[in-house]
Design an enzyme around this catalytic site. Sequence first.
Site, mmCIF file in Angstrom:
data_model
loop_
_atom_site.group_PDB
_atom_site.id
_atom_site.type_symbol
_atom_site.label_atom_id
_atom_site.label_comp_id
_atom_site.label_asym_id
_atom_site.label_seq_id
_atom_site.Cartn_x
_atom_site.Cartn_y
_atom_site.Cartn_z
ATOM 1 N N GLY A 58 0.816 -1.199 0.000
ATOM 2 C CA GLY A 58 0.000 0.000 0.000
ATOM 3 C C GLY A 58 0.853 1.252 0.000
ATOM 4 N N THR B 127 1.216 3.461 2.302
ATOM 5 C CA THR B 127 1.850 3.730 3.594
ATOM 6 C C THR B 127 2.557 2.506 4.158
ATOM 7 O OG1 THR B 127 0.129 5.368 4.082
ATOM 8 C CG2 THR B 127 1.462 4.591 5.925
ATOM 9 N N TYR C 98 -16.559 -3.009 -14.041
ATOM 10 C CA TYR C 98 -15.845 -1.749 -14.261
ATOM 11 C C TYR C 98 -15.757 -1.485 -15.762
ATOM 12 C CZ TYR C 98 -13.236 1.248 -10.976
ATOM 13 O OH TYR C 98 -12.855 2.242 -10.107
ATOM 14 N N GLY D 289 -7.715 -0.995 -8.889
ATOM 15 C CA GLY D 289 -6.562 -1.328 -8.060
ATOM 16 C C GLY D 289 -6.555 -2.792 -7.652
ATOM 17 N N ASP E 143 -5.532 -4.173 -4.960
ATOM 18 C CA ASP E 143 -5.986 -4.401 -3.590
ATOM 19 C C ASP E 143 -7.509 -4.469 -3.531
ATOM 20 O OD1 ASP E 143 -6.071 -1.701 -4.292
ATOM 21 O OD2 ASP E 143 -5.810 -1.008 -2.233
ATOM 22 N N ASP F 268 -12.376 -0.259 2.656
ATOM 23 C CA ASP F 268 -10.989 -0.396 3.100
ATOM 24 C C ASP F 268 -10.525 0.968 3.602
ATOM 25 O OD1 ASP F 268 -8.298 -0.863 3.504
ATOM 26 O OD2 ASP F 268 -8.050 -2.052 1.684
ATOM 27 N N THR G 175 -4.858 4.503 3.366
ATOM 28 C CA THR G 175 -4.418 5.852 3.034
ATOM 29 C C THR G 175 -5.524 6.588 2.291
ATOM 30 O OG1 THR G 175 -2.142 5.061 2.881
ATOM 31 C CG2 THR G 175 -2.627 7.196 1.896
ATOM 32 N N THR H 209 -9.308 24.680 19.531
ATOM 33 C CA THR H 209 -8.999 24.487 18.110
ATOM 34 C C THR H 209 -8.813 23.009 17.797
ATOM 35 O OG1 THR H 209 -7.968 26.665 17.935
ATOM 36 C CG2 THR H 209 -7.363 25.041 16.275
#
Length: 256
Positions: free
Chosen positions: A8, A10, A100, A107, A109, A129, A132, A184
């Site tokens: 992935g 990350t 699709y 992708g 994944d 999922d 990221t 904040t």
Amino acid sequence: MIFVMDIGNTNIKAAVFDGNKLLKRWRCATEPSMTSDQYGIIMADLFRYHGLDMKAIEGIMISSVVPTINFTIEHMCGDYFDMEPRFLVPGMKTGLNIKYENPRELGSDRIANAVAVSTLYGGPSIFIDFGTATTYGVISDKNEFLGGAIGPGLRMMNRAIASGTAKLPSIELVMPQKVIGRTTVSNIQSGILYGYIGSVEKIVGGMKEEMGCPDAKVIATGGMAHMVKSNSNVIDVINPDLTLTGLKIIYEKNQA
């Protein structure tokens, strides 16, 4: 034993399966600047730590959304597992009818997630999922992948608000007690987290309406799945190993 990797943006998630049994799973950072030897040493150490034999691996299946790292990982597999890995690419047998418009844009994944959901839970169902990016997919009662949606993940939203403004800070992703914040930090937490959960509920609700299936099961995976489930009734099941399980199933379907 089968070794699977989900690369992935990350993290790299990896697991070893013996038949249908997941023996061990782990993750490491996705770092394109690392060499094949560096990744190989990491994998060798993890296998050794968990008491697993790299030489017992019979096959490797990989999904990747980071093309720049694929060459490095392929060489790592050749040098440290002494075998060529299979990358999940269009044209592989999945058992799904993918609706699709251009399946090559989908992708790998998401394909793995769709296969796992179709096999383990059947349709009609929706999978999310929380990575990221936040990706959604829809499986029909005829075992079709109908499409889905893609949006930013929570950490991406947090980084965006901090980097795109002069004074607003990056915050810890913890649910505030109230929607109306008095600092904040709590204001940002409220806006990001309550807003994010609201968007998930809206997207899932819209998908169920378009499917004509108000009782479609919703399966979630990824790091923020538990946080969303704890603060909303939109998720029915959390499966942290959804993508890895899908890769194992796809490997078996293409073994011949």
